[in-house]
Design an enzyme around this catalytic site. Sequence first.
Site, PDB file in Angstrom:
ATOM      1  CG  HIS A  49     -62.965 -18.973  25.320  1.00 60.27           C
ATOM      2  ND1 HIS A  49     -62.316 -19.804  26.204  1.00 60.27           N
ATOM      3  CD2 HIS A  49     -62.817 -17.720  25.814  1.00 60.27           C
ATOM      4  CE1 HIS A  49     -61.806 -19.083  27.183  1.00 60.27           C
ATOM      5  NE2 HIS A  49     -62.087 -17.819  26.974  1.00 60.27           N
ATOM      6  CB  SER A  94     -59.592 -23.003  31.641  1.00 59.44           C
ATOM      7  OG  SER A  94     -60.375 -22.534  30.578  1.00 59.44           O
ATOM      8  CG  HIS A  95     -55.256 -18.406  30.045  1.00 60.38           C
ATOM      9  ND1 HIS A  95     -54.227 -17.542  29.890  1.00 60.38           N
ATOM     10  CD2 HIS A  95     -56.219 -17.961  29.211  1.00 60.38           C
ATOM     11  CE1 HIS A  95     -54.565 -16.599  29.016  1.00 60.38           C
ATOM     12  NE2 HIS A  95     -55.765 -16.838  28.591  1.00 60.38           N
ATOM     13  CG  HIS A  97     -56.194 -24.547  23.953  1.00 64.09           C
ATOM     14  ND1 HIS A  97     -57.309 -24.736  24.745  1.00 64.09           N
ATOM     15  CD2 HIS A  97     -56.244 -25.492  22.997  1.00 64.09           C
ATOM     16  CE1 HIS A  97     -57.996 -25.768  24.265  1.00 64.09           C
ATOM     17  NE2 HIS A  97     -57.375 -26.251  23.203  1.00 64.09           N
ATOM     18  NE  ARG A 116     -58.018  -7.864  32.514  1.00 61.02           N
ATOM     19  CZ  ARG A 116     -56.994  -8.668  32.225  1.00 61.02           C
ATOM     20  NH1 ARG A 116     -55.874  -8.592  32.907  1.00 61.02           N
ATOM     21  NH2 ARG A 116     -57.099  -9.557  31.257  1.00 61.02           N
ATOM     22  CG  ASP A 268     -62.298  -8.252  32.317  1.00 59.86           C
ATOM     23  OD1 ASP A 268     -63.451  -8.717  32.426  1.00 59.86           O
ATOM     24  OD2 ASP A 268     -61.321  -8.946  31.999  1.00 59.86           O
ATOM     25  CB  SER A 313     -53.474  -5.827  24.495  1.00 58.02           C
ATOM     26  OG  SER A 313     -52.749  -5.870  23.291  1.00 58.02           O
ATOM     27  CD  GLN A 314     -54.180 -10.620  29.117  1.00 53.44           C
ATOM     28  OE1 GLN A 314     -54.488 -10.997  30.232  1.00 53.44           O
ATOM     29  NE2 GLN A 314     -54.931 -10.877  28.055  1.00 53.44           N
ATOM     30  CG  ASP A 493     -69.212 -24.745  37.002  1.00 53.11           C
ATOM     31  OD1 ASP A 493     -69.026 -23.545  36.682  1.00 53.11           O
ATOM     32  OD2 ASP A 493     -70.207 -25.382  36.640  1.00 53.11           O
ATOM     33  CG  ASN A 531     -63.787 -20.860  31.806  1.00 52.95           C
ATOM     34  OD1 ASN A 531     -62.790 -21.569  31.871  1.00 52.95           O
ATOM     35  ND2 ASN A 531     -64.100 -20.203  30.708  1.00 52.95           N
TER      36      ASN A 531
END
Lengths: 737, 233
Positions: A49, A94-95, A97, A116, A268, A313-314, A493, A531
């Site tokens: 990733h 992408s998110h 999983h 972000r 970020d 943590s976001q 993309d 990504n």
Amino acid sequence: MSKNEPQITPDLVASHGLKPDEYERILKLIGRVPSFTELGIFSAMWNEHCSYKSSRIHLRGLPTKAPWVIQGPGENAGVIDIGDGLAVVFKMESHNHPSFIEPYQGATTGVGGILRDVFTMGARPIACLNALSFGAPSHPKTRHLVSGVVAGIGGYGNSFGVPTVGGQVRFHTRYDGNILVNAMAVGLAESDKIFYAAASGVNMPIVYLGSKTGRDGIHGATMASAEFDDSSEEKRPTVQVGDPFAEKLLLEACLEIMRKDCVIAIQDMGAAGLTCSAVEMGAKGDLGVDLDLDKVPTRELGMSAYEMMLSESQERMLMVLKPEKEQEAEAIFRKWGLDFAVVGYTTPTKRFVVKHGGDVMADLPIKELGDEAPVYNRPFIDTPKLPVIHARDIEAPLPNVDALEKIIASPDMCSRRWVWEQYDHVILGNTVQRPGGDAAVVRVLDGPKGLALTADVTPRYCEADPFEGGKQAVAEAWRNITAVGGRPLALTDNLNFGNPERPEIMGQFVGCLRGISEACKVLDFPVVSGNVSLYNETNGRGILPTPTIGGVGLLDDFTKSATLAFKRAGEAILLIGETQGWLGQSIWLREVCGREEGAPPPVDLAAERRNGEVVRGMIHAGTATAVHDLSDGGLLVALAEMAIAGNIGATLDAPPPSIVPHAWWFGEDQGRYVITVAEDQVETILTKTTAVGVPCVRIGATGGDALAVAGEHPVAVATLKRTFEHWFPAYMRGETA
Amino acid sequence: MKSAVLVFPGINREQDMARALTLASGREPAMVWHADTALPADTDLVVVPGGFSYGDYLRCGAIAARAPIMDAVRTHAAQGGLVLGVCNGFQILCEAGLLPGVLMRNSRLKFICKDVHLRVERSDSPFTRGYNAGQVIRVPVAHGEGNYEADDETVKRLEGEGRVLYRYCSPEGELGEDSNINGATNSIAGIVSEKGNVLGMMPHPENHVEDIMGCTDGRGLFAGLAEHLKSAA
């Protein structure tokens, strides 16, 4: 190093997703056994990733440059110049999983992360889009996942205050165990005030901003770099929790301190949190970084260095501030109620040193952490070509009008209103074209400029022929933008594929990228950010290859944009582009004949460009009163959508004798548009298009309250509308499979 | 028209509102921070805009209703000054006790963003004088908790005193279950205080003031306010 950390064993190494040869590489690089914290840092930096280790060599071939490109791939987001001193900053990510494991939080943090990325660069987000792929509607988890993901995307964007203006939703059994959630954010900045990650200057304070650090999301990026199996549900604790309120405050605070000229560098904390962001800032600036974890604001007591370095943590940021502006910046953050802490300093050593409780927990060479990550040229095999299906060999099992009704009632082709009515798409008051058209149009500031935005891909084409599918994805995004009158400028993309360690998957990846490259080149439509999401497999079965393309185009005058709705009765309907009646991989073949077969339609990029430029010219000249590009479902589906949107019917001529009717109505030949024009314009247009070699034929006229196809029974527009709107809400209520 | 737009952390439609106010009156509103304790001198319209104040993590509007600036707003309202609350602003005004009732979760439990039709019930209020009584206007909604409820006695009073100014309706102006998008009691979309100087409404007239949105039905509300304040001055 601390004595309280576990011993490094082969099992521990393996559980960090590091292969034995990758561990050897670490030993060689640092000349000793790493500490537990260091092992965690390596696993965060070297997973697929974050490191792009399987994809990197192939990504190098993508066209990324154009005179209007300010920043290509490699930063938080891509940046393009749109004139008047303004820049558009955008990216898709992408998110997948996390969203499968915990759909609401997975989707919210996907949106939060991409927002972000955009405001980190100094841009105020002005629009979001998303592309969602779910499993078959009949799969027991699908309804729950659709409900959670859509609520999550809305939950974050609506609260943050950015309009969600467009996207895609599809269903296919190949996503049963591995859904895709691709979120795109678009922001606006002044072109000479873009902020980057590279630190500069020695002994500069490194400041931690935003929410506190907790134990959520530890190893999120590692999870995103592994296949799923039946035990994946146990990974729920690695999904982070989103807080759109904190992000909104972080946005306002960041933009305020940027305006006050306090910032040298900013990054970020996304995947792999503090580790990735700190290493990136140092490495890009040729500097070392010393972090003191005792200064990191934490949400829970007793967090170890390992946990703090890997927490995801976001709503957190890392910045290098101008030392003389430190107090001013702190006051701004306090005003917004956010945490602000100096957690380290830049050093000349080019080492990444992490201290905690008086101990040095990690001491690693900073450049090598990123640069020396393994790069794999994985073996791949080209996807075998599929036979071309000839329309004459296939009988139509249904009259064409009945086939149309069946198609627009299907899960993949029906209205997405149920989805986008949960997204605030009008906030900020700039949404010129709302969801449901070919591309969204958003006004830039007070105008007259506008942006045309889209997210698109046709995975079944990519699976059947990765090269043509890759080309088609780019061409389709380009066409969507063109169909509203936009000039396509650049794209992001989001490459979603299965396990790259399998040569046939790698073959799909390589094939799609070649196709994307080719189309980008011919259409002058460079890639500026992106990504890669690999390992989208469950129990050894990969998803359909899904390279989502997010496109951005410019309208010099947003009032000169076209929509797909028929505008008035008595106008001529023209079909632009060549129709051979390509049925391989078509929606008609799948929905009406139950066959997912054949080679997908090829894309003639030169014709694509020629046809598109003619259409765009007619939009700007005001001759084209309605425009719709042809894609899934072909001509008749496009006409039905135009009729439904305008609540006006049409009378359609019989197909030319050279082509079988169902291939004419449902073929998915590329590079085509339907437009409407005033009758008295037809002759001039036909003469002009012939002169430039663009196929254009008159196929009927608007009017009445039904779609009347020559030789078939007419079907009322009201009936079509009811059919088109039926499936989604009925399915979500549990009334249909 | 000297208007003041309140800005709480998490509010996100303040710029939309500022644009609508500026278009209607030719004058930019003052943006007032939640931690302030006073409104700008001579403010004649206070606007509480939409958004998710404090994340709406407790009860919508509950925390904002207790922000320092709200005492000044209460005083302004008590003196007869005009107050307009839209969406989260309506929720805040209810929580602050400036309007009766409460906004519950939408009856279908989902956030809804779409254009809706509203019937203007009377035109003799500063908030509706830009329209005709019985006129149907089209404006967007964007909320998850807009289902207006109050006890029977309160609803009876609101109806009896003609304090319901806007109701959800069909394009033809008919009330019904289909058009009552969030399940509100009596299709209530907007109500005024006893003295008629405080309006709370869920829909967003500020998003339908320019041609680019395809509809300008929201202008009447702001134009009416500007006219009212001009004639009062």
